[in-house]
Motif scaffolding. Sequence first.
Motif, PDB file in Angstrom:
ATOM      1  N   LEU A  79       0.828  -1.209   0.000  1.00  0.00           N
ATOM      2  CA  LEU A  79       0.000   0.000   0.000  1.00  0.00           C
ATOM      3  C   LEU A  79       0.863   1.260   0.000  1.00  0.00           C
ATOM      4  CD1 LEU A  79      -2.838  -0.950   2.500  1.00  0.00           C
ATOM      5  CD2 LEU A  79      -3.149  -0.284   0.119  1.00  0.00           C
ATOM      6  N   GLN A  80       1.945   1.224   0.763  1.00  0.00           N
ATOM      7  CA  GLN A  80       2.804   2.398   0.910  1.00  0.00           C
ATOM      8  C   GLN A  80       3.732   2.613  -0.292  1.00  0.00           C
ATOM      9  OE1 GLN A  80       2.788   4.529   3.621  1.00  0.00           O
ATOM     10  NE2 GLN A  80       1.065   3.376   4.453  1.00  0.00           N
ATOM     11  N   TYR A  81       4.318   1.527  -0.790  1.00  0.00           N
ATOM     12  CA  TYR A  81       5.398   1.648  -1.771  1.00  0.00           C
ATOM     13  C   TYR A  81       5.172   0.857  -3.053  1.00  0.00           C
ATOM     14  CZ  TYR A  81       7.554   3.115   2.594  1.00  0.00           C
ATOM     15  OH  TYR A  81       7.808   3.727   3.782  1.00  0.00           O
ATOM     16  N   GLY A  82       3.980   0.294  -3.209  1.00  0.00           N
ATOM     17  CA  GLY A  82       3.711  -0.556  -4.364  1.00  0.00           C
ATOM     18  C   GLY A  82       3.401   0.233  -5.628  1.00  0.00           C
ATOM     19  N   SER A  83       2.760  -0.412  -6.556  1.00  0.00           N
ATOM     20  CA  SER A  83       2.461   0.170  -7.868  1.00  0.00           C
ATOM     21  C   SER A  83       1.184   0.993  -7.884  1.00  0.00           C
ATOM     22  CB  SER A  83       2.336  -0.950  -8.909  1.00  0.00           C
ATOM     23  OG  SER A  83       3.536  -1.677  -8.978  1.00  0.00           O
ATOM     24  N   GLY A  84       0.440   0.997  -6.775  1.00  0.00           N
ATOM     25  CA  GLY A  84      -0.802   1.762  -6.714  1.00  0.00           C
ATOM     26  C   GLY A  84      -2.034   0.982  -7.124  1.00  0.00           C
ATOM     27  N   GLY A  85      -1.876  -0.317  -7.322  1.00  0.00           N
ATOM     28  CA  GLY A  85      -3.012  -1.137  -7.749  1.00  0.00           C
ATOM     29  C   GLY A  85      -4.133  -1.204  -6.734  1.00  0.00           C
ATOM     30  N   TYR A  86      -3.781  -1.323  -5.462  1.00  0.00           N
ATOM     31  CA  TYR A  86      -4.823  -1.346  -4.431  1.00  0.00           C
ATOM     32  C   TYR A  86      -5.624  -0.043  -4.466  1.00  0.00           C
ATOM     33  CZ  TYR A  86      -3.117  -5.499  -1.866  1.00  0.00           C
ATOM     34  OH  TYR A  86      -2.768  -6.771  -1.476  1.00  0.00           O
ATOM     35  N   GLU A  87      -4.931   1.088  -4.583  1.00  0.00           N
ATOM     36  CA  GLU A  87      -5.607   2.378  -4.576  1.00  0.00           C
ATOM     37  C   GLU A  87      -6.575   2.504  -5.747  1.00  0.00           C
ATOM     38  OE1 GLU A  87      -2.343   1.939  -4.130  1.00  0.00           O
ATOM     39  OE2 GLU A  87      -1.905   2.835  -2.188  1.00  0.00           O
ATOM     40  N   ILE A  88      -6.163   2.015  -6.905  1.00  0.00           N
ATOM     41  CA  ILE A  88      -7.050   2.042  -8.073  1.00  0.00           C
ATOM     42  C   ILE A  88      -8.301   1.220  -7.786  1.00  0.00           C
ATOM     43  CG2 ILE A  88      -7.308   1.309 -10.481  1.00  0.00           C
ATOM     44  CD1 ILE A  88      -4.241   1.879 -10.761  1.00  0.00           C
ATOM     45  N   ALA A  89      -8.100   0.016  -7.283  1.00  0.00           N
ATOM     46  CA  ALA A  89      -9.239  -0.864  -7.014  1.00  0.00           C
ATOM     47  C   ALA A  89     -10.168  -0.263  -5.960  1.00  0.00           C
ATOM     48  CB  ALA A  89      -8.749  -2.238  -6.568  1.00  0.00           C
ATOM     49  N   PHE A  90      -9.608   0.257  -4.868  1.00  0.00           N
ATOM     50  CA  PHE A  90     -10.447   0.833  -3.816  1.00  0.00           C
ATOM     51  C   PHE A  90     -11.214   2.060  -4.327  1.00  0.00           C
ATOM     52  CE2 PHE A  90      -7.289  -1.070  -0.651  1.00  0.00           C
ATOM     53  CZ  PHE A  90      -8.057  -2.209  -0.491  1.00  0.00           C
ATOM     54  N   SER A  91     -10.564   2.858  -5.140  1.00  0.00           N
ATOM     55  CA  SER A  91     -11.216   4.031  -5.706  1.00  0.00           C
ATOM     56  C   SER A  91     -12.382   3.630  -6.600  1.00  0.00           C
ATOM     57  CB  SER A  91     -10.202   4.855  -6.502  1.00  0.00           C
ATOM     58  OG  SER A  91     -10.814   5.923  -7.155  1.00  0.00           O
ATOM     59  N   ARG A  92     -12.164   2.631  -7.439  1.00  0.00           N
ATOM     60  CA  ARG A  92     -13.220   2.177  -8.355  1.00  0.00           C
ATOM     61  C   ARG A  92     -14.379   1.535  -7.581  1.00  0.00           C
ATOM     62  NH1 ARG A  92      -9.746   1.089 -13.079  1.00  0.00           N
ATOM     63  NH2 ARG A  92      -9.095   3.210 -13.605  1.00  0.00           N
ATOM     64  N   LEU A  93     -14.040   0.758  -6.543  1.00  0.00           N
ATOM     65  CA  LEU A  93     -15.108   0.162  -5.734  1.00  0.00           C
ATOM     66  C   LEU A  93     -15.933   1.253  -5.044  1.00  0.00           C
ATOM     67  CD1 LEU A  93     -13.255  -2.892  -4.148  1.00  0.00           C
ATOM     68  CD2 LEU A  93     -15.171  -2.964  -5.771  1.00  0.00           C
ATOM     69  N   LYS A  94     -15.255   2.294  -4.578  1.00  0.00           N
ATOM     70  CA  LYS A  94     -15.953   3.408  -3.933  1.00  0.00           C
ATOM     71  C   LYS A  94     -16.892   4.091  -4.932  1.00  0.00           C
ATOM     72  CE  LYS A  94     -15.130   7.463  -1.076  1.00  0.00           C
ATOM     73  NZ  LYS A  94     -14.136   8.317  -0.447  1.00  0.00           N
TER      74      LYS A  94
END
Length: 98
Positions: A79-94
């Motif tokens: 989450l802190q240093y990755g590619s941002g994939g989790y953030e994309i998924a969480f944003s889209r789910l939201k």
Amino acid sequence: MNKLNRKPRNDRMYEAILSLTSVEECKKFLDDLCSISELMAMEQRFQVAACLNDGMIYNDILAETGASSATISRVNRSLQYGSGGYEIAFSRLKEMGK
């Protein structure tokens, strides 16, 4: 740099995932592609990421998910240093209200 980025990726597999049109289709595909333990591990990591994203602390995440502290730390690093994939998924789910 993500260690997977150093190796050629099989884009066709990712395109196959994107071609699926429902949760049920995705479950069927991943059931065929992955072992039960692989799926359980991925689902647990996603659950841990969601808990971290919601601001939960390690002890509460451990109690809710059963994940080890090592898994929680590994997911937190992603989450802190990755590619941002989790953030994309969480944003889209939201955006979808989920």
